[in-house]
Design an enzyme around this catalytic site. Structure first.
Site, PDB file in Angstrom:
ATOM      1  N   ILE A 142       7.157  -2.099   7.350  1.00 15.73           N
ATOM      2  CA  ILE A 142       7.095  -0.645   7.407  1.00 15.73           C
ATOM      3  C   ILE A 142       7.843  -0.102   6.188  1.00 15.73           C
ATOM      4  CG2 ILE A 142       7.533   1.404   8.786  1.00 15.73           C
ATOM      5  CD1 ILE A 142       5.620  -0.703  10.060  1.00 15.73           C
ATOM      6  N   LYS A 143       7.142   0.659   5.369  1.00 15.86           N
ATOM      7  CA  LYS A 143       7.751   1.186   4.148  1.00 15.86           C
ATOM      8  C   LYS A 143       8.482   2.492   4.435  1.00 15.86           C
ATOM      9  CE  LYS A 143       5.770   0.778   0.073  1.00 15.86           C
ATOM     10  NZ  LYS A 143       4.769   0.865  -1.032  1.00 15.86           N
ATOM     11  N   ILE A 144       9.733   2.523   4.006  1.00 16.75           N
ATOM     12  CA  ILE A 144      10.579   3.708   4.163  1.00 16.75           C
ATOM     13  C   ILE A 144      11.144   4.063   2.795  1.00 16.75           C
ATOM     14  CG2 ILE A 144      12.697   4.615   5.206  1.00 16.75           C
ATOM     15  CD1 ILE A 144      12.238   2.749   7.566  1.00 16.75           C
ATOM     16  N   SER A 192       0.862  -1.181   0.000  1.00 19.45           N
ATOM     17  CA  SER A 192       0.000   0.000   0.000  1.00 19.45           C
ATOM     18  C   SER A 192       0.896   1.228   0.000  1.00 19.45           C
ATOM     19  CB  SER A 192      -0.921   0.016   1.229  1.00 19.45           C
ATOM     20  OG  SER A 192      -0.165   0.227   2.421  1.00 19.45           O
ATOM     21  N   VAL A 238       2.910  -0.959   5.031  1.00 19.34           N
ATOM     22  CA  VAL A 238       2.325   0.354   5.327  1.00 19.34           C
ATOM     23  C   VAL A 238       3.450   1.379   5.359  1.00 19.34           C
ATOM     24  CG1 VAL A 238       2.426  -0.060   7.840  1.00 19.34           C
ATOM     25  CG2 VAL A 238       0.887   1.697   6.900  1.00 19.34           C
TER      26      VAL A 238
END
Length: 446
Positions: free
Chosen positions: A216-218, A121, A185
């Site tokens: 966790i998207k970075i 997402s 996310v």
């Protein structure tokens, strides 16, 4: 506006909100059988993409809609219809993920049955989902009436979707011992230039989602490369996004390795990562440059840059995840940071509709596909190892573009800037939409 660190845990038990009728199949009870079908297309030749290469193949874009038909089985052991997505994973070791998320998350179940093994997402996806649906209204109304500010309310809407999706993919996560079944996310796009802010946001999202299979998207911006290392060192699994160049990709790999080494953990098996290497946007930009150059040689290279660069990225992946340094980490249970092909939808209708999927198949990789790419590959995609079958051709294309004056570093920087700005725009637009909804609710209440 509240920062993400001020949020409360919106839903500590998302399983309670999922109907028991939507639980994954088990052999001991009635199960959900799902079939994906496509309306027939007159004259369609399914062999058009039987041998995908780096060379461009023209075909007509596939325009049919994905049709999902579900029925309850009686638990007699009959199997769900196989698709090319099952073959993609079982025969070639590539995980097909779905690049979309909206309510109800149980809409993912037919896709899971059809072979989808994870979800990605981003702010643009949530902007579309929340702005175009009434499914979020009840929760949003409760949040506003309880005094939540708009950004806090936004994050609680997002976290609930992520938690519920994680629950659906948890069986895959368990079956693969943490190797697959992830839901991603992204931290706020406003933090793309904030090293410490990104670290704190990642820690908090990890804590509040509280699911083992969340990524966790970075973003892979220069300020966030140190963030990736620190977040990994804290034992948090990461999806590194917005990678557009090989040089930046190598920095991402190094941040992952540095983070594993700095973690101090004796068991690294639960700290995993994917590196999201964007594809189609590369061709979109470079094609424009080639058309400006206008020579026959330049025009002949249109539609080839993205796949060529991706092939060279995979070669770098193979090199970096081998040798003494990597073997020392493997002894502690470390898993490779898989390459994830992102931006896989075809923007140019003159190109094959599986152009950014079919030539990028290889072991230990992920392909995340939006609806268009997913339905095209299920319908007429060919499953065979392609990512490293034409490396010399990829090198030739990459060098030829450089000789024409294409600066790969500048291309990567421009696409990164545009990607960050696009996500910021989606994020801000959604907050404006939610503010308008909140104002309407207050007006109605008064």
């Amino acid at each position: 506006m509240a920062t993400i660190s001020k949020l409360s845990n919106p839903n500590p038990n998302p399983a309670a909100s999922l109907s028991s009728s939507f639980k994954p199949r088990s052999s001991s009870s009635s199960s959900l059988k799902c079939f994906i079908g496509f309306p027939a297309r007159p004259g369609f030749n399914s062999k058009l993409l039987s041998s995908p290469t780096l060379s461009l193949i023209n075909n007509h874009p596939f325009k049919s809609s994905l049709v999902v038909r579900c029925s309850l089985a009686d638990g007699n052991g009959s199997s769900v219809k196989r698709t090319t997505l099952h073959d993609l994973y079982e025969k070639q070791g590539q995980s097909p993920w779905y690049d979309n998320l909206c309510r109800p998350v149980t809409d993912l179940l037919p896709l899971i049955e059809s072979g989808v093994r994870g979800v990605t997402s981003n702010p643009a996806i949530f902007q579309k989902a929340i702005s175009s649906s009434n499914a979020y209204n009840d929760q949003f109304r409760e949040l506003v009436q309880s005094g939540k500010d708009i950004e806090s309310a936004y994050w609680e809407l997002v976290v609930k979707d992520i938690q519920d999706a994680c629950k659906l993919f948890e069986p895959i996560y368990d079956q693969t011992d943490g190797g697959d079944g992830y839901v991603s996310v992204e931290v706020s796009p406003r933090l793309a230039d904030d090293t410490n802010g990104t670290v704190e946001a990642a820690k908090y999202l990890h804590k509040v989602v509280d699911r083992p299979n969340v990524y966790i998207k970075i973003p892979a911006t220069a300020p966030c490369i140190p963030s990736i290392k620190e977040v990994i060192a804290n034992g948090i699994s990461v999806n590194v996004t917005l990678i557009f160049s090989i040089a930046r990709y190598e920095a991402v790999i190094d941040a992952y390795l540095d983070g594993l080494e700095a973690s101090g953990l004796s068991d690294l098996s639960r700290v995993t990562s994917v590196a999201s290497f964007f594809v189609s946007r590369v061709d979109t930009l470079i094609d424009k440059m080639l058309e400006t150059i206008g020579t026959p040689e330049a025009l002949d290279l249109r539609g080839k840059a993205a796949v060529a660069q991706a092939a060279l990225a995979y070669r770098l992946y193979q090199k970096k995840f081998s040798g003494p340094r990597w073997e020392a980490l493997v002894k502690k249970g470390a898993k490779k940071q898989r390459l994830l092909w992102a931006s896989t939808s075809v923007k140019n209708p003159a190109y094959p509709d599986t152009l950014y999927v079919a030539p990028l198949i290889g072991p230990d990789t992920v392909s995340t596909m939006p609806d268009q790419a997913l339905q095209a590959f299920v319908d007429h995609g060919t499953v065979s190892r392609t990512i490293d079958t034409n490396v010399s051709e990829a090198e030739g294309i990459y060098s030829a573009l450089e000789k024409l004056g294409i600066d790969w570093g500048k291309v990567g920087s421009q696409l990164e800037d545009e990607g960050v700005e696009s996500f910021k725009k989606s994020f801000d637009s959604l907050l404006d939409t939610l503010q308008e909804k909140a104002n309407t609710l207050k007006f109605v209440a008064s």
